[in-house]
Design a protein around this motif. Structure first.
Motif, PDB file in Angstrom:
ATOM      1  N   ILE A 163      44.762  41.977  47.478  1.00 38.84           N
ATOM      2  CA  ILE A 163      45.002  41.821  46.167  1.00 38.84           C
ATOM      3  C   ILE A 163      46.322  42.067  45.615  1.00 38.84           C
ATOM      4  O   ILE A 163      46.963  42.986  46.143  1.00 38.84           O
ATOM      5  CB  ILE A 163      43.984  42.683  45.185  1.00 38.84           C
ATOM      6  CG1 ILE A 163      43.978  42.394  43.665  1.00 38.84           C
ATOM      7  CG2 ILE A 163      44.072  44.003  45.339  1.00 38.84           C
ATOM      8  CD1 ILE A 163      42.866  42.649  42.836  1.00 38.84           C
ATOM      9  N   ASP A 164      46.986  41.463  44.605  1.00 41.57           N
ATOM     10  CA  ASP A 164      48.333  41.666  44.057  1.00 41.57           C
ATOM     11  C   ASP A 164      48.124  42.971  43.074  1.00 41.57           C
ATOM     12  O   ASP A 164      47.269  42.916  42.194  1.00 41.57           O
ATOM     13  CB  ASP A 164      48.746  40.735  43.251  1.00 41.57           C
ATOM     14  CG  ASP A 164      50.437  40.730  42.864  1.00 41.57           C
ATOM     15  OD1 ASP A 164      51.064  41.413  43.539  1.00 41.57           O
ATOM     16  OD2 ASP A 164      50.388  40.401  41.613  1.00 41.57           O
ATOM     17  N   LEU A 165      49.194  43.862  43.178  1.00 46.48           N
ATOM     18  CA  LEU A 165      49.268  44.991  42.344  1.00 46.48           C
ATOM     19  C   LEU A 165      49.220  44.614  40.789  1.00 46.48           C
ATOM     20  O   LEU A 165      48.532  45.509  39.841  1.00 46.48           O
ATOM     21  CB  LEU A 165      50.552  45.611  42.485  1.00 46.48           C
ATOM     22  CG  LEU A 165      50.688  46.303  43.942  1.00 46.48           C
ATOM     23  CD1 LEU A 165      52.087  47.169  43.996  1.00 46.48           C
ATOM     24  CD2 LEU A 165      49.609  47.349  44.246  1.00 46.48           C
ATOM     25  N   ALA A 166      49.766  43.556  40.322  1.00 42.42           N
ATOM     26  CA  ALA A 166      49.758  43.178  39.098  1.00 42.42           C
ATOM     27  C   ALA A 166      48.253  42.834  38.602  1.00 42.42           C
ATOM     28  O   ALA A 166      48.231  43.024  37.450  1.00 42.42           O
ATOM     29  CB  ALA A 166      50.918  42.033  38.965  1.00 42.42           C
ATOM     30  N   ASP A 167      47.727  42.000  39.350  1.00 39.63           N
ATOM     31  CA  ASP A 167      46.217  41.750  39.237  1.00 39.63           C
ATOM     32  C   ASP A 167      45.269  43.045  38.861  1.00 39.63           C
ATOM     33  O   ASP A 167      44.461  43.258  38.063  1.00 39.63           O
ATOM     34  CB  ASP A 167      45.578  41.093  40.195  1.00 39.63           C
ATOM     35  CG  ASP A 167      46.041  39.449  40.089  1.00 39.63           C
ATOM     36  OD1 ASP A 167      46.397  39.208  39.046  1.00 39.63           O
ATOM     37  OD2 ASP A 167      46.079  39.062  41.354  1.00 39.63           O
ATOM     38  N   ILE A 168      45.584  44.370  39.642  1.00 32.43           N
ATOM     39  CA  ILE A 168      44.949  45.436  39.456  1.00 32.43           C
ATOM     40  C   ILE A 168      45.289  46.046  38.102  1.00 32.43           C
ATOM     41  O   ILE A 168      44.412  46.695  37.297  1.00 32.43           O
ATOM     42  CB  ILE A 168      45.144  46.369  40.733  1.00 32.43           C
ATOM     43  CG1 ILE A 168      44.835  45.900  42.053  1.00 32.43           C
ATOM     44  CG2 ILE A 168      44.670  47.936  40.316  1.00 32.43           C
ATOM     45  CD1 ILE A 168      45.491  46.694  43.168  1.00 32.43           C
TER      46      ILE A 168
END
Length: 278
Positions: A163-168
């Motif tokens: 998962i991409d950090l921005a999505d978290i």
């Protein structure tokens, strides 16, 4: 309502501060050991400190209603004690994906088990964010890709859902602002199941260069990783990869369901970060 973001210079915490500010939240307090390095947006209140230094927590937590808690198992007991004393009501925990440990029948061996349990038992209103592998972890391959055009790692058959950090950070922002998520454990992932050799191939495509994958044995990986991260951490990571090779992970729809937009696929992440591998 003041929201405290702990680990505000961390990989997710810093992005979360921007998410909250962009959403119009006026009372954001950022806990950071290095305020200058944080380069926080105007209007964000800075609390100098660190979860691992309990003496800094009472001042940081004063007047705080809701906390985004970065994961630091060794410090969670001190945090809970200070947060209860300060009258904190809600805690949103950045945790991790325990599925392989639950499948093995021993969730207590999971790295973040202590954090989640301590927050729940303290009586806060809580939400646990459980992302899997971070896409950014593959930036560790940059040096060997640039120097040799190769990635060496164990368990090539292990299936992940990175998962991409921005999505978290985007999910964390919604959860902090919407109390309907209280009491939920949100498992989060990217949109696809993928192996390390497949990730390597996508990096190669993004940089226009052939990059090969060489599988390491467990012993070879332990010898390579232990000097920089310690034997215990290296073995913990290896156990995670082993379990992911035995327990096939599948993508979760949480990012889309919570934020209303699809999670970033690894192919696009590789393109956006291609410069790191050149």
């Amino acid at each position: 309502m003041t929201i405290l973001v702990t680990g505000a210079t961390g990989s997710v915490g810093r992005l979360l501060v921007d998410e909250l500010v962009a959403s119009g939240v006026s009372s954001v307090r950022a806990l950071t050991n290095n305020p200058r390095r944080a380069a926080l947006p105007a209007g964000v209140e800075v609390a100098e400190g660190y979860l691992g230094r309990p003496s800094t927590l009472p001042a940081a937590l004063k007047g705080v209603d809701t906390v985004y808690l970065a994961p630091l198992p060794a410090a969670v007991d001190s945090f809970v004690e200070c947060a209860v004393e300060a009258g904190v009501r809600r805690v949103v925990v950045l945790s991790g994906e325990p599925a392989e440990y639950e499948a093995a029948g021993d969730p207590s061996g999971w790295h973040y088990y202590k954090v989640e349990r301590a927050v729940e038992e303290a009586g806060f209103e809580w939400t646990h964010l459980r992302p899997g592998q971070f896409m950014n972890n593959t930036l560790d391959w940059a040096a060997s890709i640039k120097a040799e055009g190769v990635v060496r790692a164990p368990y090539p058959e292990a299936v992940q859902t990175p998962i991409d950090l921005a999505d978290i950070a985007a999910v964390a922002r919604v959860v902090l602002l919407d109390e309907r998520y209280a009491g939920r454990k949100l498992v989060m992932s990217g949109p696809e199941a993928i192996t390390q050799p497949e990730e390597v191939a996508l990096i190669g495509a993004a940089i226009g260069r052939s990059v090969r994958f060489e599988a390491l044995t467990r012993a070879e990986a332990l010898a390579a990783w232990a000097p920089s991260m310690g034997v215990q951490t290296a073995e913990w990571l290896l156990d995670g990869f082993r379990m992911m090779s035995e327990y096939r992970m599948t993508p979760e729809p949480t990012v889309l369901e919570v934020t209303g937009r699809a999670a970033l696929p690894y192919r696009e992440w590789a393109v956006r970060n291609a410069a790191a591998f050149i």
